[in-house]
Design a protein around this motif. Structure first.
Motif: not given
Length: 299
Positions: A10-17, A20-29
């Motif tokens: 959830l934090d990655a989604l909030a930061r990346h918007g 796909s951005g959250a997935a890239d930041g977390l190195h997951v699909t």
């Protein structure tokens, strides 16, 4: 009880918007991100995401929980740093971002020294422009980033980050061998008012610095060619297509048709490393900063 990894998603989604951005930041699909969010929504019993055109946005509940998640994850970072500090060993994964000449000039020696001194440390390096890598450190996608600014144009550093100076990198002007100033022992930037320039990509900090500096000398720069890599810029200079500023860090071989002229003006890049202040006590961070300082001192 809320699952920490789902809060991290959830934090990655909030930061990346975006998913796909959250997935890239977390190195997951992207599928993994969607699955984690579906599970988190079931845990809290209400929607956290809403469709927004082709993407998604956080609901009010999603934003509320994301704010809590950011504070929780920051506290987890502090806890991890304290535990590692108590243990006294540099272990785990350390992710480093660096601009191209820093990557080439500092990281090979640094990573070799760290691997030898701390075999339990897994090192990952990524080439990125300073603004991107600093943002990645703030987000938690990187642990450390090499960054630069110039003697007359500073790059803002987010308040969440700590920094350490590594070196001042002198720069020269690269000109073709047939240039009228090619035999000079020293030059001034203002002497190139009539020349065409080869520069970095528009919008990059170094491009903005070049334009800012030349205009400050009363010169409206004629930037004819744009090239990301210094080696490409030097190839264009050798071909007689213009002049460029070339830093000394990570420079490598200079084409035979190019002359490097020291600049009488103070043309220097300040090279430094940044990391999250709440991770300051991590032994791996301290070991990496020390290793970078040693390599920079040798340079």
């Amino acid at each position: 009880m809320l699952n920490l990894e789902r809060l991290r998603t959830l934090d990655a989604l909030a930061r990346h918007g975006s998913v796909s951005g959250a997935a890239d930041g977390l190195h997951v699909t992207t599928s993994a991100v969607s699955q984690q969010m579906a599970k988190l929504e079931r845990e809290v019993g209400q929607p956290l995401l809403a469709k927004n055109g082709r993407g998604v946005r956080l609901t009010d509940a999603g934003q509320l929980l994301a704010d809590h998640a950011a504070r929780i994850l920051s506290q987890v970072e502090v806890a991890q740093a304290d535990v590692e500090a108590q243990r006294g060993c540099a272990v785990g994964e350390l992710r480093i971002g660096a601009f191209p000449t820093g990557m080439r000039g500092l990281l090979p020696g640094t990573l070799t020294a760290l691997s030898a001194a701390h075999p339990g440390l897994r090192l990952l390096a990524r080439e990125q422009e300073p603004a991107e890598s600093m943002a990645a450190v703030v987000r938690g996608d990187l642990d450390l980033a090499l960054a630069i600014d110039w003697h007359n144009k500073r790059m803002p550093v987010p308040t969440e980050l700590a920094r350490a100076h590594l070196l001042d990198d002198a720069c020269d002007i690269a000109v073709p061998v047939g240039h009228p100033l090619a035999d000079r022992a020293r030059v001034s930037l203002g002497e190139f008012a009539a020349d065409e320039w080869i520069s970095w990509n528009e919008g990059q900090f170094c491009h903005e610095w070049l334009v800012h500096t030349l205009r400050g000398l009363g010169v409206e720069p004629c930037i004819r060619h744009i090239a990301e890599e210094h080696h490409t810029q030097l190839a264009f200079v050798e071909a007689g297509l213009g002049v460029c500023v070339t830093p000394r860090l990570g420079r490598g071989p200079v084409p035979p048709g190019v002359r490097l002229l020291p600049v009488s003006d103070t043309v220097r890049r300040h090279v430094y490393v940044v990391w999250r202040a709440d991770a300051d006590r991590r032994p791996s961070i301290r070991a990496a900063v020390d290793a970078l300082r040693e390599v920079a001192a040798a340079h």
